[in-house]
Structures are given as structure tokens and as C-alpha cells.
Design a protein around this motif. Structure first.
Motif, PDB file in Angstrom:
ATOM      1  N   CYS A  39       0.806  -1.223   0.000  1.00 11.67           N
ATOM      2  CA  CYS A  39       0.000   0.000   0.000  1.00 11.67           C
ATOM      3  C   CYS A  39       0.838   1.271   0.000  1.00 11.67           C
ATOM      4  O   CYS A  39       0.288   2.376   0.048  1.00 11.67           O
ATOM      5  N   GLY A  40       2.161   1.123  -0.016  1.00  8.70           N
ATOM      6  CA  GLY A  40       3.040   2.282  -0.128  1.00  8.70           C
ATOM      7  C   GLY A  40       3.190   3.097   1.136  1.00  8.70           C
ATOM      8  O   GLY A  40       3.730   4.215   1.087  1.00  8.70           O
ATOM      9  N   LEU A  41       2.758   2.594   2.280  1.00  2.00           N
ATOM     10  CA  LEU A  41       2.884   3.333   3.530  1.00  2.00           C
ATOM     11  C   LEU A  41       4.253   3.078   4.158  1.00  2.00           C
ATOM     12  O   LEU A  41       4.810   1.991   4.020  1.00  2.00           O
ATOM     13  N   THR A  42       4.776   4.095   4.819  1.00  2.00           N
ATOM     14  CA  THR A  42       6.014   3.904   5.566  1.00  2.00           C
ATOM     15  C   THR A  42       5.707   3.142   6.854  1.00  2.00           C
ATOM     16  O   THR A  42       4.548   3.011   7.259  1.00  2.00           O
ATOM     17  N   ALA A  43       6.764   2.673   7.530  1.00  2.00           N
ATOM     18  CA  ALA A  43       6.566   1.936   8.782  1.00  2.00           C
ATOM     19  C   ALA A  43       5.906   2.813   9.842  1.00  2.00           C
ATOM     20  O   ALA A  43       5.056   2.352  10.606  1.00  2.00           O
ATOM     21  N   VAL A  44       6.276   4.090   9.874  1.00  2.00           N
ATOM     22  CA  VAL A  44       5.676   5.005  10.851  1.00  2.00           C
ATOM     23  C   VAL A  44       4.209   5.258  10.524  1.00  2.00           C
ATOM     24  O   VAL A  44       3.352   5.279  11.418  1.00  2.00           O
ATOM     25  N   GLN A  45       3.890   5.469   9.246  1.00  2.00           N
ATOM     26  CA  GLN A  45       2.493   5.665   8.854  1.00  2.00           C
ATOM     27  C   GLN A  45       1.642   4.450   9.230  1.00  2.00           C
ATOM     28  O   GLN A  45       0.541   4.591   9.771  1.00  2.00           O
ATOM     29  N   VAL A 396       7.310  -0.111  17.409  1.00  2.00           N
ATOM     30  CA  VAL A 396       8.077  -0.997  16.536  1.00  2.00           C
ATOM     31  C   VAL A 396       8.287  -0.334  15.181  1.00  2.00           C
ATOM     32  O   VAL A 396       9.392  -0.355  14.619  1.00  2.00           O
ATOM     33  N   GLY A 397       7.221   0.278  14.646  1.00  2.00           N
ATOM     34  CA  GLY A 397       7.338   0.972  13.366  1.00  2.00           C
ATOM     35  C   GLY A 397       8.329   2.115  13.413  1.00  2.00           C
ATOM     36  O   GLY A 397       9.143   2.297  12.495  1.00  2.00           O
ATOM     37  N   VAL A 398       8.275   2.901  14.491  1.00  2.57           N
ATOM     38  CA  VAL A 398       9.217   4.020  14.649  1.00  2.57           C
ATOM     39  C   VAL A 398      10.651   3.501  14.734  1.00  2.57           C
ATOM     40  O   VAL A 398      11.565   4.037  14.092  1.00  2.57           O
ATOM     41  N   ALA A 399      10.851   2.459  15.535  1.00  7.99           N
ATOM     42  CA  ALA A 399      12.201   1.906  15.698  1.00  7.99           C
ATOM     43  C   ALA A 399      12.750   1.388  14.373  1.00  7.99           C
ATOM     44  O   ALA A 399      13.931   1.606  14.050  1.00  7.99           O
ATOM     45  N   LEU A 400      11.906   0.711  13.595  1.00  8.51           N
ATOM     46  CA  LEU A 400      12.360   0.194  12.310  1.00  8.51           C
ATOM     47  C   LEU A 400      12.730   1.320  11.353  1.00  8.51           C
ATOM     48  O   LEU A 400      13.762   1.269  10.667  1.00  8.51           O
ATOM     49  N   GLN A 401      11.886   2.348  11.306  1.00  9.12           N
ATOM     50  CA  GLN A 401      12.173   3.446  10.381  1.00  9.12           C
ATOM     51  C   GLN A 401      13.423   4.201  10.805  1.00  9.12           C
ATOM     52  O   GLN A 401      14.242   4.591   9.953  1.00  9.12           O
ATOM     53  N   GLU A 402      13.584   4.429  12.104  1.00  6.70           N
ATOM     54  CA  GLU A 402      14.779   5.120  12.587  1.00  6.70           C
ATOM     55  C   GLU A 402      16.044   4.307  12.300  1.00  6.70           C
ATOM     56  O   GLU A 402      17.137   4.875  12.149  1.00  6.70           O
ATOM     57  N   ALA A 403      15.896   2.989  12.217  1.00  3.30           N
ATOM     58  CA  ALA A 403      17.047   2.118  11.942  1.00  3.30           C
ATOM     59  C   ALA A 403      17.320   1.991  10.445  1.00  3.30           C
ATOM     60  O   ALA A 403      18.241   1.279  10.043  1.00  3.30           O
ATOM     61  N   GLY A 404      16.498   2.673   9.629  1.00  2.50           N
ATOM     62  CA  GLY A 404      16.747   2.673   8.188  1.00  2.50           C
ATOM     63  C   GLY A 404      15.931   1.682   7.394  1.00  2.50           C
ATOM     64  O   GLY A 404      16.254   1.400   6.229  1.00  2.50           O
ATOM     65  N   PHE A 405      14.863   1.136   7.972  1.00  4.68           N
ATOM     66  CA  PHE A 405      14.010   0.189   7.245  1.00  4.68           C
ATOM     67  C   PHE A 405      13.388   0.879   6.034  1.00  4.68           C
ATOM     68  O   PHE A 405      12.892   2.000   6.124  1.00  4.68           O
ATOM     69  N   VAL A 406      13.413   0.202   4.865  1.00  2.00           N
ATOM     70  CA  VAL A 406      12.885   0.759   3.621  1.00  2.00           C
ATOM     71  C   VAL A 406      11.708  -0.103   3.169  1.00  2.00           C
ATOM     72  O   VAL A 406      11.869  -1.303   2.915  1.00  2.00           O
ATOM     73  N   SER A 407      10.524   0.498   3.078  1.00  2.00           N
ATOM     74  CA  SER A 407       9.324  -0.247   2.701  1.00  2.00           C
ATOM     75  C   SER A 407       9.437  -0.792   1.290  1.00  2.00           C
ATOM     76  O   SER A 407       9.942  -0.129   0.381  1.00  2.00           O
ATOM     77  N   GLY A 408       8.949  -2.038   1.110  1.00  2.00           N
ATOM     78  CA  GLY A 408       8.868  -2.638  -0.208  1.00  2.00           C
ATOM     79  C   GLY A 408      10.150  -3.245  -0.739  1.00  2.00           C
ATOM     80  O   GLY A 408      10.160  -3.781  -1.848  1.00  2.00           O
ATOM     81  N   LYS A 409      11.249  -3.192   0.020  1.00  2.00           N
ATOM     82  CA  LYS A 409      12.525  -3.732  -0.434  1.00  2.00           C
ATOM     83  C   LYS A 409      12.697  -5.191   0.011  1.00  2.00           C
ATOM     84  O   LYS A 409      12.262  -5.584   1.083  1.00  2.00           O
ATOM     85  N   ALA A 410      13.373  -5.972  -0.850  1.00  2.00           N
ATOM     86  CA  ALA A 410      13.555  -7.398  -0.560  1.00  2.00           C
ATOM     87  C   ALA A 410      14.636  -7.640   0.486  1.00  2.00           C
ATOM     88  O   ALA A 410      14.691  -8.698   1.101  1.00  2.00           O
ATOM     89  N   SER A 411      15.520  -6.666   0.696  1.00  2.00           N
ATOM     90  CA  SER A 411      16.556  -6.783   1.725  1.00  2.00           C
ATOM     91  C   SER A 411      16.642  -5.448   2.456  1.00  2.00           C
ATOM     92  O   SER A 411      16.220  -4.411   1.937  1.00  2.00           O
ATOM     93  N   GLN A 412      17.208  -5.484   3.659  1.00  2.00           N
ATOM     94  CA  GLN A 412      17.248  -4.286   4.482  1.00  2.00           C
ATOM     95  C   GLN A 412      18.678  -4.017   4.951  1.00  2.00           C
ATOM     96  O   GLN A 412      19.510  -4.925   5.012  1.00  2.00           O
ATOM     97  N   PRO A 413      18.980  -2.758   5.318  1.00  2.00           N
ATOM     98  CA  PRO A 413      20.327  -2.426   5.836  1.00  2.00           C
ATOM     99  C   PRO A 413      20.632  -3.202   7.120  1.00  2.00           C
ATOM    100  O   PRO A 413      19.724  -3.627   7.836  1.00  2.00           O
ATOM    101  N   ASP A 414      21.914  -3.356   7.411  1.00  2.00           N
ATOM    102  CA  ASP A 414      22.323  -4.082   8.617  1.00  2.00           C
ATOM    103  C   ASP A 414      21.736  -3.470   9.881  1.00  2.00           C
ATOM    104  O   ASP A 414      21.375  -4.184  10.819  1.00  2.00           O
ATOM    105  N   ALA A 415      21.652  -2.134   9.929  1.00  2.00           N
ATOM    106  CA  ALA A 415      21.113  -1.461  11.121  1.00  2.00           C
ATOM    107  C   ALA A 415      19.650  -1.841  11.344  1.00  2.00           C
ATOM    108  O   ALA A 415      19.215  -2.032  12.493  1.00  2.00           O
ATOM    109  N   ALA A 416      18.888  -1.971  10.259  1.00  2.00           N
ATOM    110  CA  ALA A 416      17.483  -2.347  10.382  1.00  2.00           C
ATOM    111  C   ALA A 416      17.355  -3.788  10.859  1.00  2.00           C
ATOM    112  O   ALA A 416      16.496  -4.108  11.694  1.00  2.00           O
ATOM    113  N   VAL A 417      18.221  -4.664  10.351  1.00  2.00           N
ATOM    114  CA  VAL A 417      18.187  -6.069  10.779  1.00  2.00           C
ATOM    115  C   VAL A 417      18.558  -6.178  12.256  1.00  2.00           C
ATOM    116  O   VAL A 417      17.930  -6.928  13.016  1.00  2.00           O
ATOM    117  N   THR A 418      19.553  -5.425  12.676  1.00  2.00           N
ATOM    118  CA  THR A 418      19.941  -5.424  14.101  1.00  2.00           C
ATOM    119  C   THR A 418      18.782  -4.947  14.966  1.00  2.00           C
ATOM    120  O   THR A 418      18.523  -5.495  16.050  1.00  2.00           O
TER     121      THR A 418
END
Length: 511
Positions: A39-45, A396-418
Motif C-alpha cells: 500500500c506504499g505506507l512507511t513503517a511510521v504511517q 516498533v514501526g518508529v524503531a524500524l524506520q529510525e534504523a533505516g528500514f525501507v518499505s517494499g525492499k527485498a533486503s534491508q540495511p544491517d542497522a534495520a536487521v539489528t
């Protein structure tokens, strides 16, 4: 003569949690993933939708509790039931649940449809939550009603986890219709369950409902005052406070786990969403066994030991997942299923025990206030439950977005995984340990519940408080947290008692 429940009554009452747990599990496990992926929403939205809906619920939940406690004074309430009228009225309204899972719209559409669903949810769950207390006073019968509810809850949660995965396999991982069809299936099942509840459950007899004084003389503002005075007064009941501590410890830990587990499997373990669905389905299946274990321990022993057993299972399962991730042994599918199975055994108990305890809280409240306020407690439970769940998901959504989580991507940055791994570990353990500590202060048992009911009945029959036995006085004080002399309405707990207290004091001044 008291009505004796049969299998159809236990079954029909239990089916009510197809909404309370099944739809809730589908929403908790998949909605945030659906909104951020399709739906194109960010984790915070996505997280904010859960949080904002709680503002509406802060009004709806206590208001619904007040309405159902007093609806027997209306013609509709006397004809259809003060609780069951709202069960009946919600059957067509629950169609709004399907609308949540339609892709292609913007943020405001999903916010509005979710708020509408939450309003309907409160219309159903708050009256439904009161029924076990209304249908029987017997400890074992109420425990069986709660057991039936939890068995259905865990079974429906299996479907909530399993169905989306099967539809993703059939329609493809890029097709949002998997979730729409899941929502439609659950909507039809919920409507069927509501019919069963309305037909095969019952309420407290009309002549056993305590009569409130000066109801017709209350203004609108006085009624609003009553709603929130009664709401906050529940926290003055000692057993209820400890019950909430256990309840929140068990449920918030599960909310955090549910919100992050799919991300953990997909991005930390590098597995598919289908495997996440399979793992969740197996966990919910194991929760059925966990309910049976918890119910057996609760009936034979008491709730607190059963609760501590359940928490131990859940903690072991979570630590097992983190150990597998850190040691790099995630290729062992068998070990993944073992760990999720252990989690399921614990979660089943954590779901059953607080709701079993809740059925006895209105009895403790009656000992203190002299009133039956099932609807008030149901409103508080619903408000706190959904409020904490929304806050957990939002954070949880705020924490993921602050860690660099990118919606719709098949892989995520190391900071988001941590961040995902840290949330799964520390976010859950903090609340589990908190619930564990509180459980040692929870004193309601099947033995002192019998003493409590006997003393309540003695007082109802006109017995004098001066003739109380030492055992009954001790039980009243241990469970209510108040001196026996201040029990049975001789206090300012709740709106009615507050009004009566002020009235008596004025009369004393005049004299």
C-alpha cells in the motif's frame, strides 16, 4: 434453578473469540506488513494507524461498557438483551473488516476503515467479554467457558497465520489479493460466530441486576462523569491491578513478537514470507496445547503457577530463536519449528490465564462496591488491551524506520536487521519478566473465591457485617485491598458510591 451449560453453549460462547483472537491475529501478524509492502505506507504511517485508532477507542470502549451495563432499562435491551443486542446489531457491520485489506488506496483510507472496524470490534467484544461472568458463578464452569474461548482463539489464530501463506503461494508473493481474500474469509466466519453467540448464550436474569438510584435524574454531563469515574475506579481494586500487570506482561510481549516476527524471518533469517506463515501457523497450533496445559494447571492448582509456567516456555522459545540467528544455524528448519513450538506452548497459557482470571474480577469488585460492573471492566480491558497493542506496534514501526528500514525492499540495511533482532529479544523479555514478577502478588484462588462468593451472598441476604467470620474478612481485604469495614459499598469507589457517600455526609452535617 440456575441454568446448566451444555456443549453447544460452551462451543458457541467460545466461537466469539474468532473475532477477538482470529481477526486480531491476522491484523497483528500481517496488517503492518501488508500496508508497508502493498500500500506504499512507511513503517511510521502504518504504525500510526494503530495508535490513532486508540483515540477513538478511548471514547468508545468505556462508553460501550456503560451502555451495556445500563441497556436493560430500554425496550430493546429488555427484548434482545443488554449485552446480546449489540452482538446482533454487529452482524452486518462487521463487513467493514474486509475493507481494511483492499490495496491501492492512501493513508487516510486505511486510517478511516481501521477506526470503523475498531468501533465495531468494541461493540462486539465488550458485551461478549461480560458473558462468562453472567452465565455462571461457578469457578470450574467459568474456567471451562474461558477454556472454550481460548481453544477457539488459538484455532482461529492458526487460520490467521496459515491462510495468507497458502494464498501467497497460490497467487504469488507480489499479489495483494492474498490478504483481501483472507479478510473476506474471516469476515464470513465472524458473522457466523456472532449468530451462534446470540442464539446459544444468555445473560444474568433481569431481576438479579442491581438497581441504581437516581438514574433518571442524571444529566448528560453526569453520565459522562459516571463513565470515566467508573473507569478509573477499577484501578482501586487490588486484584484487578495485579491482574492487569499479568495481562499486559503476557499480551504486550506477544504484540511485539507478532509485529516483528515476520520481519525477523524475512530479513534476519533470510527466509520467505511463506515460511513465516508456516511457522506462525505451527505456533498457533501449539498454542492450543498450551491452553490445555494452562487450563489443567489452573483448575487443579491456581492461576499464578500456571502463568509462570507459560512465561517460562515463551522465554525459552525466544532465546532459542536468537541463539539460532547468532550461531548461524538457521538452515535447520526443524530447529526453527521446535523453537516456535515452544513459544506456542507458552503463548497459549498467556492467552488463557488472564482471561480466565478476568471472569472473577467482577466478583471481587462486587465485594468492594456492592455493584455488578462487568461492562465497566470489559471496557477497561478492551481499552487497555488495544491501546497497549497499538502503542507497541507504533513504537516498533518508529524503531524500524529510525534504523533505516525501507518499505517494499527485498533486503534491508544491517542497522534495520539489528533493530529487528533487538526488538524481538529485549522488547518481549522486558514485559515477560515484568508479568512474572507481578504474578507472585496475585492472590485470587479457587479456594478464596468460594469464601468470597459465600460472604457476598450472606450480605445480599441481609447479613450483618458485624457477624463476618475471620476468614471471610481476611479474604475480602486480601482481594480488594481495602479494610473489611469499608467494603460492600461503604466507600467512594465508583460513581454511585461516591454520590451516596456525599449524600450521607451532607445528611450527617444537617443532623
Amino acid at each position: 434453578m440456575k441454568r446448566q451449560p451444555e456443549f453447544i453453549n460452551y462451543f458457541s460462547y467460545g466461537m466469539g473469540d474468532f473475532l477477538g483472537a482470529g481477526a486480531f491475529a491476522l491484523t497483528a501478524a500481517w496488517l503492518m506488513y501488508f500496508l508497508t509492502t502493498f500500500c506504499g505506507l512507511t513503517a511510521v504511517q502504518a504504525g500510526s494507524i494503530f495508535a490513532i485508532a486508540r483515540v477513538a477507542d478511548a471514547i468508545m470502549a468505556p462508553t460501550m461498557g456503560f451502555i451495556t451495563d445500563n441497556f436493560h432499562k430500554t425496550r430493546l435491551g429488555r427484548r434482545f438483551g443488554r449485552r446480546k443486542f449489540f452482538i446482533l446489531a454487529s452482524i452486518p457491520l462487521v463487513l467493514v473488516y474486509t475493507l481494511i485489506w483492499v490495496s491501492g488506496f492512501g493513508y487516510w483510507y486505511y486510517l478511516l476503515t481501521y477506526i470503523l472496524f475498531e468501533i465495531v470490534y468494541s461493540m462486539i467484544l465488550i458485551p461478549y467479554d461480560t458473558l462468562a461472568s453472567e452465565m455462571s458463578n461457578d469457578y470450574k464452569v467459568r474456567s471451562k467457558f474461558t477454556g472454550a474461548r481460548m481453544f477457539v482463539a488459538q484455532t482461529s489464530a492458526v487460520f490467521a497465520a496459515f491462510i495468507p501463506g497458502r494464498l501467497v503461494e497460490a497467487l504469488g508473493k507480489e499479489n495483494p489479493l492474498s490478504f483481501l481474500y483472507s479478510g473476506m474469509m474471516f469476515t464470513v466466519m465472524i458473522m457466523f460466530c456472532l449468530v451462534l453467540i446470540y442464539k446459544f448464550t444468555w445473560e444474568r436474569p433481569y431481576d438479579e441486576i442491581p438497581v441504581e438510584e437516581n438514574v433518571k435524574n442524571r444529566s448528560f454531563l453526569q453520565n459522562v462523569h459516571k463513565i470515566y469515574a467508573d473507569l478509573f475506579s477499577t484501578l482501586r481494586v487490588k486484584t484487578f491491578r495485579y491482574h492487569l500487570g499479568m495481562y499486559l506482561g503476557g499480551y504486550i510481549s506477544q504484540d511485539i513478537f507478532n509485529a516483528v516476527f515476520t520481519y525477523f524471518v524475512v530479513f534476519a533469517l533470510m527466509k520467505s514470507a511463506v515460511l513465516a506463515s508456516n511457522l506462525l501457523a505451527f505456533m498457533f497450533a501449539m498454542q492450543i496445547i498450551g491452553v490445555w496445559i494452562a487450563m489443567t494447571i489452573t483448575i487443579k492448582m491456581n492461576p499464578a503457577p500456571a502463568y509462570r509456567t507459560a512465561i517460562s516456555f515463551f522465554i525459552i522459545g525466544i532465546l532459542g530463536f536468537i541463539a539460532l540467528q547468532f550461531t548461524g544455524t538457521t538452515n535447520s528448519t526443524i530447529l526453527l519449528f521446535v523453537m516456535i513450538g515452544v513459544c506456542g506452548l507458552g503463548r497459549g497459557g498467556l492467552n488463557y490465564i488472564p482471561w480466565n482470571n478476568y471472569a472473577f474480577i467482577p466478583d471481587v469488585d462486587e465485594a468492594l462496591t456492592g455493584q455488578r460492573r462487568e461492562g465497566v471492566f470489559a471496557g477497561v480491558m478492551s481499552l487497555i488491551r488495544k491501546g497497549t497493542q497499538a502503542l507497541a506496534v507504533f513504537l516498533v514501526g518508529v524503531a524500524l524506520q529510525e534504523a533505516g528500514f525501507v518499505s517494499g525492499k527485498a533486503s534491508q540495511p544491517d542497522a534495520a536487521v539489528t533493530a529487528i533482532v533487538s526488538i524481538l529479544l529485549f522488547g518481549t523479555l522486558i514485559f515477560l519478566i515484568g508479568g512474572l514478577i507481578v504474578s507472585y502478588r496475585y492472590k485470587l484462588t479457587k479456594e478464596n473465591h468460594v469464601v468470597l462468593l459465600d460472604e457476598i451472598q450472606r450480605l445480599k441476604n441481609g447479613g450483618s457485617k458485624d457477624n463476618v467470620s475471620a476468614e471471610a474478612s481476611q479474604v475480602f481485604e486480601e482481594l480488594t485491598g481495602w479494610e473489611y469495614e469499608k467494603s460492600w459499598g461503604n466507600n467512594k469507589i465508583g460513581y454511585e458510591n461516591l454520590v451516596n457517600y456525599k449524600k450521607k455526609n451532607k445528611e450527617k452535617v444537617v443532623i
